[in-house]
Design a protein around this motif. Sequence first.
Motif, mmCIF file in Angstrom:
data_model
loop_
_atom_site.group_PDB
_atom_site.id
_atom_site.type_symbol
_atom_site.label_atom_id
_atom_site.label_comp_id
_atom_site.label_asym_id
_atom_site.label_seq_id
_atom_site.Cartn_x
_atom_site.Cartn_y
_atom_site.Cartn_z
ATOM 1 N N LYS A 228 6.364 66.552 -24.092
ATOM 2 C CA LYS A 228 7.728 67.059 -24.272
ATOM 3 C C LYS A 228 8.761 65.984 -23.944
ATOM 4 N N THR A 229 8.460 65.173 -22.947
ATOM 5 C CA THR A 229 9.375 64.076 -22.618
ATOM 6 C C THR A 229 9.465 63.085 -23.765
ATOM 7 N N LYS A 230 8.342 62.874 -24.456
ATOM 8 C CA LYS A 230 8.304 61.925 -25.574
ATOM 9 C C LYS A 230 9.244 62.354 -26.697
ATOM 10 N N LYS A 231 9.469 63.642 -26.854
ATOM 11 C CA LYS A 231 10.387 64.113 -27.892
ATOM 12 C C LYS A 231 11.806 63.623 -27.628
ATOM 13 N N TYR A 232 12.146 63.442 -26.364
ATOM 14 C CA TYR A 232 13.484 62.959 -26.026
ATOM 15 C C TYR A 232 13.562 61.432 -26.015
ATOM 16 N N THR A 233 12.484 60.781 -25.632
ATOM 17 C CA THR A 233 12.496 59.313 -25.693
ATOM 18 C C THR A 233 12.505 58.824 -27.141
ATOM 19 N N SER A 234 12.167 59.690 -28.093
ATOM 20 C CA SER A 234 12.169 59.313 -29.516
ATOM 21 C C SER A 234 13.525 59.521 -30.182
ATOM 22 N N LEU A 235 14.504 60.008 -29.461
ATOM 23 C CA LEU A 235 15.823 60.206 -30.053
ATOM 24 C C LEU A 235 16.417 58.866 -30.498
ATOM 25 N N PRO A 236 17.149 58.842 -31.611
ATOM 26 C CA PRO A 236 17.626 57.571 -32.181
ATOM 27 C C PRO A 236 18.921 57.048 -31.573
ATOM 28 N N ALA B 53 14.992 68.031 -32.073
ATOM 29 C CA ALA B 53 15.105 68.072 -33.533
ATOM 30 C C ALA B 53 16.553 68.289 -33.966
ATOM 31 N N LEU B 54 17.287 69.133 -33.247
ATOM 32 C CA LEU B 54 18.683 69.388 -33.588
ATOM 33 C C LEU B 54 19.531 68.132 -33.403
ATOM 34 N N LEU B 55 19.325 67.420 -32.302
ATOM 35 C CA LEU B 55 20.097 66.200 -32.053
ATOM 36 C C LEU B 55 19.767 65.109 -33.074
ATOM 37 N N THR B 56 18.488 65.008 -33.431
ATOM 38 C CA THR B 56 18.097 64.021 -34.447
ATOM 39 C C THR B 56 18.754 64.341 -35.787
ATOM 40 N N GLU B 57 18.833 65.615 -36.119
ATOM 41 C CA GLU B 57 19.437 66.044 -37.375
ATOM 42 C C GLU B 57 20.951 65.798 -37.371
ATOM 43 N N MET B 58 21.584 65.981 -36.224
ATOM 44 C CA MET B 58 23.033 65.827 -36.142
ATOM 45 C C MET B 58 23.467 64.369 -36.038
ATOM 46 N N TYR B 59 22.587 63.518 -35.587
ATOM 47 C CA TYR B 59 22.959 62.136 -35.279
ATOM 48 C C TYR B 59 23.707 61.426 -36.418
ATOM 49 N N PRO B 60 23.184 61.383 -37.662
ATOM 50 C CA PRO B 60 23.927 60.672 -38.710
ATOM 51 C C PRO B 60 25.295 61.273 -38.992
ATOM 52 N N TYR B 61 25.438 62.588 -38.836
ATOM 53 C CA TYR B 61 26.731 63.224 -39.044
ATOM 54 C C TYR B 61 27.710 62.838 -37.941
ATOM 55 N N LEU B 62 27.214 62.746 -36.709
ATOM 56 C CA LEU B 62 28.068 62.339 -35.595
ATOM 57 C C LEU B 62 28.522 60.884 -35.760
ATOM 58 N N VAL B 63 27.616 60.036 -36.211
ATOM 59 C CA VAL B 63 27.977 58.639 -36.449
ATOM 60 C C VAL B 63 29.013 58.536 -37.562
ATOM 61 N N GLU B 64 28.813 59.317 -38.619
ATOM 62 C CA GLU B 64 29.750 59.295 -39.744
ATOM 63 C C GLU B 64 31.148 59.706 -39.303
ATOM 64 N N LYS B 65 31.247 60.620 -38.349
ATOM 65 C CA LYS B 65 32.546 61.085 -37.868
ATOM 66 C C LYS B 65 33.138 60.164 -36.805
ATOM 67 N N GLY B 66 32.399 59.133 -36.394
ATOM 68 C CA GLY B 66 32.965 58.139 -35.489
ATOM 69 C C GLY B 66 32.637 58.297 -34.024
ATOM 70 N N TYR B 67 31.658 59.136 -33.675
ATOM 71 C CA TYR B 67 31.305 59.320 -32.258
ATOM 72 C C TYR B 67 30.416 58.176 -31.770
ATOM 73 N N ARG B 68 30.566 57.854 -30.497
ATOM 74 C CA ARG B 68 29.766 56.822 -29.851
ATOM 75 C C ARG B 68 28.775 57.472 -28.896
#
Length: 382
Positions: free
Chosen positions: A175-183, A358-373
């Motif tokens: 379960k920890t590995k799922k979070y260490t794999s976040l982009p 999975a939700l954070l991985t899915e949202m990541y490109p959208y957050l980057v597109e909107k300018g979040y750091r």
Amino acid sequence: MSASKKKPVRRRSPARKTAGRKKPKVQLKNSSVIALCSVLAFLCGLLLFMNFMFAGKEKSDSEKRHAPAVEAVSAKPSVSKPAEPDSEKVKPSEKKVSQPEAPAVNSASVNQDKKNLPSEKKESSNVSIKPQEKIASADNRNPVVQLPEKFSIPKASANATLVFIIDDAGLSVEKTKKYTSLPFPVTIAVLPKLSHSKDCAYLVRSSGKELILHQPMQSLNVNLNPGPGAITADMGTYDIARTVKENLDEIGPGVKGMNNHEGSLITSDQIKIGAVLEVCSERGIYFLDSRTTADTKAPQAALERDMAIFEKNAPYIDNVLTREAMLKEIYGCLEVANKKGTAIMIGHVDKSANILPALLTEMYPYLVEKGYRFATPSMLKK
């Protein structure tokens, strides 16, 4: 006698006067002069004709040499067009690039095209290929991939930065590995003295994510067991410091900081939380107040020691274990980031591992597109 002896005076006859002159070798007649002038006129006309022909040929060659250069530059837009994801969905602003009222857009493309032409042709190319240069400039820009509208994410403002803290690692490596794999950068807090505390700490460290100690502390609700390695109300400052140091040593090297697991009873005691901050200062690590109580005294204890600490200032992400509820909490965290500049939020490894990564991985490109750091507390500290 004397008169008869006088010699008579001799006079030259006209024939003798002309006899001593040299006759010209060539005698030109009128017909010869006319013929010679005709030949000279012909030669002059021939020279003028040849000069005209050579001048026309040189001009034609010059135009031919210039023609490939113009074609090469004007062909550039058509080469880059295949990179467009969908030519029919070009924005109106991009379609109007070739209009003459926006020449400033093409300055980079004009300079690039001039470099590719011979030096003597640069001036003429600047006039003859203006429309093509504008199109090339539009095509050469890095295309922005338009993501489909899937999330209601507002545009970032005030350099909005997101700091994700994931608590309670130490029971499950998988379960920890799922979070260490976040982009993106994420901080994972490992509980001490659990079955896989060292394994999870090693995983976090080797993955490049930020490792901190999730220090158990007694809650105001004494019926809650904070777990092994906890700081309890009956401990003095010496025992508190010894316990924290043991836990840090167990987690191993590379620990960047510490936050409290539960601990409302300890963080509301300025002396006891002060003893924890003393160890943080000694080890050169930061303290993050999880703010399990509004009566926390961690800021006052830090002020006494001239320390800077971090505080959770955004909602817990996974209080309710559904995708919709977590998404709603993340939206709330984005509001905090846009108002305060930084949102520090907390999730939990075992609690939400089947949904949140999975939700954070899915949202990541959208957050980057909107300018979040994205950052970790140690990155904010720098």
